[in-house]
Scaffold this motif. Structure first.
Motif, short mmCIF file in Angstrom:
data_model
loop_
_atom_site.label_atom_id
_atom_site.label_comp_id
_atom_site.label_asym_id
_atom_site.label_seq_id
_atom_site.Cartn_x
_atom_site.Cartn_y
_atom_site.Cartn_z
N LYS A 145 0.82 -1.20 0.00
CA LYS A 145 0.00 0.00 0.00
C LYS A 145 0.86 1.25 0.00
N GLN A 146 2.07 1.16 0.56
CA GLN A 146 2.96 2.32 0.63
C GLN A 146 3.73 2.54 -0.67
N ALA A 147 3.63 1.62 -1.63
CA ALA A 147 4.36 1.77 -2.89
C ALA A 147 3.78 2.92 -3.70
N SER A 148 4.61 3.47 -4.58
CA SER A 148 4.16 4.55 -5.45
C SER A 148 3.47 3.98 -6.68
N VAL A 149 2.80 4.85 -7.42
CA VAL A 149 2.13 4.42 -8.65
C VAL A 149 3.14 3.88 -9.64
N GLU A 150 4.32 4.54 -9.73
CA GLU A 150 5.36 4.07 -10.65
C GLU A 150 5.82 2.66 -10.28
N GLU A 151 5.98 2.38 -8.99
CA GLU A 151 6.40 1.06 -8.55
C GLU A 151 5.33 0.00 -8.88
N ALA A 152 4.07 0.39 -8.72
CA ALA A 152 2.98 -0.54 -9.04
C ALA A 152 2.96 -0.85 -10.53
N ILE A 153 3.17 0.18 -11.37
CA ILE A 153 3.22 -0.04 -12.82
C ILE A 153 4.37 -0.96 -13.17
N LEU A 189 -1.60 5.11 -4.51
CA LEU A 189 -2.35 3.87 -4.77
C LEU A 189 -3.76 3.93 -4.20
N ASP A 190 -3.94 4.68 -3.11
CA ASP A 190 -5.27 4.78 -2.51
C ASP A 190 -6.29 5.33 -3.50
N ASP A 191 -5.81 6.11 -4.49
CA ASP A 191 -6.73 6.73 -5.43
C ASP A 191 -7.21 5.76 -6.51
N VAL A 192 -6.49 4.65 -6.72
CA VAL A 192 -6.84 3.74 -7.82
C VAL A 192 -7.14 2.32 -7.34
N VAL A 193 -6.87 2.01 -6.08
CA VAL A 193 -7.13 0.66 -5.61
C VAL A 193 -8.63 0.40 -5.54
N LYS A 194 -9.02 -0.80 -5.93
CA LYS A 194 -10.43 -1.19 -5.93
C LYS A 194 -10.61 -2.38 -5.00
N PRO A 195 -11.74 -2.43 -4.31
CA PRO A 195 -11.96 -3.54 -3.36
C PRO A 195 -12.11 -4.87 -4.09
N THR A 196 -11.87 -5.95 -3.38
CA THR A 196 -12.01 -7.29 -3.95
C THR A 196 -12.70 -8.19 -2.95
N LEU A 197 -12.90 -9.45 -3.32
CA LEU A 197 -13.58 -10.42 -2.47
C LEU A 197 -12.57 -11.36 -1.84
#
Length: 466
Positions: free
Chosen positions: A252-260, A303-311
Motif C-alpha cells: 500500500k505504501q508503494a508509489s504508482v510508478e512502482e505498481a506499474i 495507490l489509494d486513489d486507484v485501488v479497488k476492493p475485492t472479495l
C-alpha cells in the motif's frame, strides 16, 4: 360343418360370421371350413398389424423426449399437436396402448386356436396356437415394429399419433375402467398412480458425449470442453487458484510508478495491494488505472486513489458459485483464504474460464503437458492430479492433502525433493526435472509396462538418482 367342430371352432365361426355380416357379404359366401380358415387367417393378419401398431406406438411415444415434442409443435409439424396431447397424460396413453395390444393379441390367439381345432384335436390346437401365435407376435408384432420405432422415433410418432388418438376414443370405456382399476391397485400396493416424467441424468449425458465422439458427431476438443463443464460445479477454489508463491503484489505504501513496474515485470494486467503482509490484501489495482492516474491525472496520485476492493473467499468455495458472485460484484480477481484467514492464493476470471475452455497460455509460458513420446510426458508441477490422470490415462491417487502433481510427489516422498530424484507408483515413474527452491517446476512422467500388470500398489518407493 365337420364333426370335429368344438367350442373353439364355434367361436371362430361366430367371429368370422360377425365379420361377414359387418362387410355385407354373408349372403354370398357359404359358411364352411374353407371360408372360416380364409376369414380367420385374414383376421389374424389384421390383428398382427394392429399388434405391431400398438407395440411400435409404445416405443415411439415414450422414447420421444418432451423437449423435442415442444420443438415439433413450434415448427408446426403435422401431428405434433396430437403427440403433445397424448404425452401430456402418459398414464392414459400407456393404458390405451396396453388395452389395445392385449385385446388384439388375445383375439389373435383365440381365433388361431379355433382354426387349428378344425384340423386337429383340441389339445393339439391349443399347443399349435400357443407357439404359432407367440412366434408371429414376437417377430411381426413386437421385435420388428419396435426396432423400426426405435430407429424412426420422431417420424413414426407423428404418423401414428392420430390413429392412436382414434383408438383411445374407440376403446374409451375399457380405458377408463382399467385406468380406474389400475389406480386402485396402485393405492393398495403402494405404487405410484402416475408415470413420472422422464429425465436425463448427468451420467447419461456424459455417456452420450462419449458416444458422440466415438461416432464422429463431436471431436475430441469439444468432448474435452463438455467434460470440463460437467466437472465445473465440483471444482473448488483451491484447485483453480494461483498459489501464494506465484502471487505478485504491491504494498500500500508503494508509489504508482512502482505498481506499474510490478505489473509490467510480472506481465499481469492487475495485481493485489496489501497492507503490512500478504495476509492483509486490501484491494486490487489495474495497470490501465495506474497509467491513467500517473500520466493523465492531476497532482501526485497514490495507490489509494486507484485501488479497488475485492472479495475474500474460502478455499473450499465452489467455482460455479464463485463465478456468479464475481459477476454480480463485478470483480475480476478474488483472494483465496484458508480457515485461519491466511492468504492461500488468487483467482482471476481467466483462471475460472480455463476450467471450461482449457489452458490459456501467455507469452513464453510453458505448456502444461509436453509429450516426449507415447509413454513419456513432461508435466508442470502445478497441474492438477485429476488432469494428469485424464490426459495420460493413469490412476495416480487424488488425496485431500494435495491437489497437484507436485503435491503428490511431496506426499509420497514425505520431504522436499531435488532434481534427478524419481518416484515410482503403480508402474508410473515420475522423475523430477527442475526445481526452484522448494517448488517442483517440471517432472517427467513415464508409463512403464508394469502399469497394466499392477493395477493397485499400496506403497510407492522413493529412490534418489545421482
Amino acid at each position: 360343418m365337420t364333426g370335429r367342430m368344438d367350442l373353439s371352432s364355434v367361436f371362430a365361426a361366430l367371429a368370422f360370421d360377425t365379420l361377414l355380416q359387418l362387410g355385407g357379404v354373408v349372403d354370398t359366401l357359404p359358411i364352411n371350413d374353407t371360408t372360416i380358415t380364409i376369414g380367420g387367417s385374414l383376421s389374424i393378419l389384421v390383428l398382427i398389424a394392429l399388434s405391431a401398431f400398438f407395440s411400435s406406438s409404445e416405443i415411439a411415444m415414450f422414447s420421444l423426449a418432451s423437449h423435442r415434442v415442444e420443438s415439433l409443435v413450434e415448427e408446426g409439424r403435422p401431428g405434433a399437436d396430437t403427440v403433445k396431447e397424448l404425452k401430456d397424460d402418459p398414464h392414459r396413453l400407456l393404458v390405451t396402448i396396453l388395452v389395445g395390444n392385449n385385446i388384439v393379441n388375445i383375439a389373435m390367439s383365440s381365433i388361431a386356436t379355433g382354426l387349428f381345432a378344425l384340423y386337429m384335436s383340441q389339445g393339439q390346437a391349443v399347443f399349435a396356437a400357443t407357439f404359432g401365435i407367440t412366434a408371429l407376435v414376437l417377430l411381426f408384432g413386437e421385435s420388428a415394429p419396435k426396432s423400426y420405432a426405435v430407429e424412426n422415433t420422431e417420424s413414426w410418432s407423428l404418423r401414428i399419433a392420430k390413429p392412436l388418438k382414434l383408438s383411445e376414443y374407440v376403446l374409451y370405456p375399457l380405458i377408463v375402467t382399467f385406468d380406474y382399476l389400475t389406480r386402485i391397485v396402485n393405492q393398495i400396493t403402494g405404487g405410484r398412480s402416475a408415470i413420472e416424467t422422464s429425465y436425463v441424468t448427468r451420467d447419461e449425458i456424459q455417456d452420450m458425449i462419449q458416444t458422440g465422439e466415438r461416432e464422429g458427431v463431436i471431436d475430441e476438443e469439444e468432448r474435452e470442453m463438455l467434460d470440463r463443464i460437467f466437472r465445473f460445479n465440483n471444482t473448488i477454489a483451491k484447485e483453480v487458484m494461483t498459489p501464494r508463491l506465484d502471487v505478485h503484489a504491491v504494498s500500500k505504501q508503494a508509489s504508482v510508478e512502482e505498481a506499474i513496474e510490478t505489473c509490467v515485470q510480472a506481465d499481469h494486467e492487475r495485481v493485489p495491494v496489501y497492507e503490512g503482509t500478504l495476509d492483509n490484501i486490501i484491494g486490487v489495482v489495474n495497470v490501465r488505472d495506474l497509467v491513467r492516474a500517473r500520466y493523465y491525472g492531476e497532482g501526485d496520485p497514490g495507490l489509494d486513489d486507484v485501488v479497488k476492493p475485492t472479495l475474500h473467499v474460502p478455499e473450499s468455495k465452489n467455482v460455479d458459485s464463485l463465478l456468479e458472485e464475481m459477476q454480480e460484484s463485478r470483480v475480476q480477481m478474488v483472494v483465496v483464504i484458508d480457515e485461519f484467514g491466511t492468504t492461500e492464493g488468487l483467482i482471476t476470471l481467466e483462471d475460472v474460464a480455463e476450467e471450461i475452455v482449457g489452458e490459456i497460455l501467455e507469452g513464453d509460458e510453458d505448456e502444461p503437458f509436453e509429450f516426449v513420446d507415447d509413454d513419456t510426458v513432461l508435466v508442470r508441477g502445478e497441474v492438477n492430479i485429476d488432469e494428469v490422470n485424464e490426459v495420460l490415462g493413469i490412476d495416480l491417487p487424488e488425496g485431500e492433502e494435495f491437489e497437484t502433481l507436485a503435491g503428490f510427489v511431496f506426499n509420497r516422498a514425505g520431504r522436499l525433493v531435488e532434481e534427478g530424484e524419481e518416484i515410482s507408483y503403480n508402474g508410473v515413474d515420475i522423475r523430477i526435472e527442475s526445481v526452484d527452491n522448494t517448488r517442483i517446476i517440471r517432472a517427467r512422467v513415464s508409463i512403464t509396462d508394469e502399469h497394466e500388470q499392477h493395477p493397485v500398489e499400496e506403497d510407492a518407493g522413493v529412490e534418489a538418482e545421482s
